[in-house]
Design a protein around this motif. Structure first.
Motif, PDB file in Angstrom:
ATOM      1  N   ILE A 188       6.296  50.948  15.107  1.00  0.00           N
ATOM      2  CA  ILE A 188       5.382  50.499  14.048  1.00  0.00           C
ATOM      3  C   ILE A 188       4.426  49.431  14.587  1.00  0.00           C
ATOM      4  O   ILE A 188       3.219  49.413  14.286  1.00  0.00           O
ATOM      5  CB  ILE A 188       6.184  49.989  12.839  1.00  0.00           C
ATOM      6  N   ALA A 189       5.043  48.537  15.411  1.00  0.00           N
ATOM      7  CA  ALA A 189       4.193  47.469  15.967  1.00  0.00           C
ATOM      8  C   ALA A 189       3.095  48.044  16.862  1.00  0.00           C
ATOM      9  O   ALA A 189       1.918  47.614  16.801  1.00  0.00           O
ATOM     10  CB  ALA A 189       5.063  46.489  16.746  1.00  0.00           C
ATOM     11  N   GLN A 190       3.507  49.045  17.689  1.00  0.00           N
ATOM     12  CA  GLN A 190       2.511  49.671  18.560  1.00  0.00           C
ATOM     13  C   GLN A 190       1.440  50.393  17.742  1.00  0.00           C
ATOM     14  O   GLN A 190       0.240  50.327  18.050  1.00  0.00           O
ATOM     15  CB  GLN A 190       3.193  50.650  19.517  1.00  0.00           C
ATOM     16  N   LEU A 193      -0.749  47.928  16.130  1.00  0.00           N
ATOM     17  CA  LEU A 193      -1.609  47.334  17.152  1.00  0.00           C
ATOM     18  C   LEU A 193      -2.760  48.273  17.506  1.00  0.00           C
ATOM     19  O   LEU A 193      -3.936  47.851  17.648  1.00  0.00           O
ATOM     20  CB  LEU A 193      -0.792  47.020  18.397  1.00  0.00           C
ATOM     21  N   GLY A 194      -2.454  49.585  17.607  1.00  0.00           N
ATOM     22  CA  GLY A 194      -3.490  50.575  17.886  1.00  0.00           C
ATOM     23  C   GLY A 194      -4.519  50.625  16.777  1.00  0.00           C
ATOM     24  O   GLY A 194      -5.743  50.725  17.025  1.00  0.00           O
ATOM     25  N   ILE A 195      -4.018  50.577  15.532  1.00  0.00           N
ATOM     26  CA  ILE A 195      -4.942  50.602  14.392  1.00  0.00           C
ATOM     27  C   ILE A 195      -5.818  49.356  14.415  1.00  0.00           C
ATOM     28  O   ILE A 195      -7.040  49.414  14.154  1.00  0.00           O
ATOM     29  CB  ILE A 195      -4.146  50.696  13.082  1.00  0.00           C
ATOM     30  N   ASN A 196      -5.214  48.239  14.734  1.00  0.00           N
ATOM     31  CA  ASN A 196      -5.994  46.995  14.775  1.00  0.00           C
ATOM     32  C   ASN A 196      -7.077  47.058  15.852  1.00  0.00           C
ATOM     33  O   ASN A 196      -8.224  46.620  15.641  1.00  0.00           O
ATOM     34  CB  ASN A 196      -5.067  45.816  15.036  1.00  0.00           C
ATOM     35  N   ALA A 218     -12.181  58.878  11.691  1.00  0.00           N
ATOM     36  CA  ALA A 218     -11.332  60.069  11.624  1.00  0.00           C
ATOM     37  C   ALA A 218     -10.156  59.938  12.581  1.00  0.00           C
ATOM     38  O   ALA A 218      -9.007  60.278  12.257  1.00  0.00           O
ATOM     39  CB  ALA A 218     -12.158  61.310  11.946  1.00  0.00           C
ATOM     40  N   SER A 219     -10.416  59.411  13.796  1.00  0.00           N
ATOM     41  CA  SER A 219      -9.335  59.222  14.778  1.00  0.00           C
ATOM     42  C   SER A 219      -8.304  58.206  14.261  1.00  0.00           C
ATOM     43  O   SER A 219      -7.088  58.376  14.422  1.00  0.00           O
ATOM     44  CB  SER A 219      -9.926  58.778  16.111  1.00  0.00           C
ATOM     45  N   VAL A 224      -3.011  56.896  11.714  1.00  0.00           N
ATOM     46  CA  VAL A 224      -2.226  56.423  10.564  1.00  0.00           C
ATOM     47  C   VAL A 224      -1.265  57.494  10.074  1.00  0.00           C
ATOM     48  O   VAL A 224      -0.100  57.239   9.765  1.00  0.00           O
ATOM     49  CB  VAL A 224      -3.158  55.953   9.439  1.00  0.00           C
ATOM     50  N   VAL A 225      -1.777  58.758  10.003  1.00  0.00           N
ATOM     51  CA  VAL A 225      -0.928  59.874   9.559  1.00  0.00           C
ATOM     52  C   VAL A 225       0.238  60.065  10.505  1.00  0.00           C
ATOM     53  O   VAL A 225       1.398  60.214  10.097  1.00  0.00           O
ATOM     54  CB  VAL A 225      -1.758  61.165   9.426  1.00  0.00           C
TER      55      VAL A 225
END
Length: 241
Positions: A188-190, A193-196, A218-219, A224-225
């Motif tokens: 979840i943290a990774q 972090l990627g989303i951030n 879109a990416s 997120v999905v």
């Protein structure tokens, strides 16, 4: 020798008394009582005489008194003498009767004793069989006691082993939960972090490249999905533990 002479003297004395009593009885006639004859009979019993012995004494008395049925006029006296003799032997007859009754009673007692002895023998055999059965039961109970004691010991050992195994399983499950929790947290943290990182990148690109912004959005949505699927998968694995 002394006892023989003593017995002979007693018999002589009894004979003399018999002659005197019979003479008196005959002299008194019909009014005479028979008590003296009974006394002589009891004395004969005391000396251990039998009917035949007293009959000899009676014949000697008849000879001494010179009584004979062949002499005329003496028949009545002889018959009275027979009455006296009959009374004299009554104690001996009664003694014999009592002896016979005693013998009958003794035989009956012996029969009863034999029956009781047989019953006692049967009871003793039953008692012996009961003792044997009791010893067998005691031996079986002793063996069973040892067997059940061994089973109880084995059962306690099994319970202890099961308790330890349960503790180990619970400990393993707890360790597995902790591991999955750490993995879930890391993933979840990774993802976050990627989303951030993507969001920061979108913020910068939003100023100059609109088309590129749409692709990045879109990416990011796909990320997120995928992150949501990953979280649900790990949650299901965690729920099975």
């Amino acid at each position: 020798m002394y006892q023989h002479d003593n017995m002979k003297q007693k018999l002589t004395g009894l004979s003399q008394r018999y002659v005197a009593a019979l003479r008196k009885y005959l002299r008194l006639g019909p009014h005479a009582g028979l008590q003296p004859a009974q006394g002589l009979g009891r004395r004969a019993v005391a000396l251990g005489l039998e009917t035949l012995d007293l009959a000899r004494i009676h014949e000697q008395a008849l000879a001494i008194l010179k009584l004979s049925t062949s002499q005329n006029g003496l028949i009545k006296r002889v018959k009275r003498a027979e009455i006296f003799f009959t009374e004299a032997i009554t104690p001996i007859v009664e003694t014999h009767r009592a002896a016979r009754q005693s013998k009958i009673d003794l035989n009956r007692l012996n029969a009863t004793l034999s029956r009781r002895t047989a019953e006692l023998a049967v009871t003793n055999r039953q008692l012996q069989r009961g003792i044997v059965r009791r010893k067998s039961v005691e031996a079986a109970l002793k063996i069973s006691g040892v067997h059940y004691s061994r089973l109880l010991k084995d059962s306690l050992q099994l319970q202890e082993g099961l308790r330890q195994l349960t503790h180990e399983v619970l400990a393993a499950q707890e360790n597995e939960r902790k591991k999955i929790s750490r993995e879930l947290q890391d993933e979840i943290a990774q993802t976050l972090l990627g989303i951030n990182v993507r969001l920061v990148s979108l913020k910068q690109e939003a100023r100059s490249n609109t088309k590129g912004l749409k692709n990045e959005i879109a990416s990011t949505q796909r990320l997120v999905v995928e992150s949501a699927k990953s979280v649900r998968r790990v949650a299901r694995q965690y729920a099975k533990l």
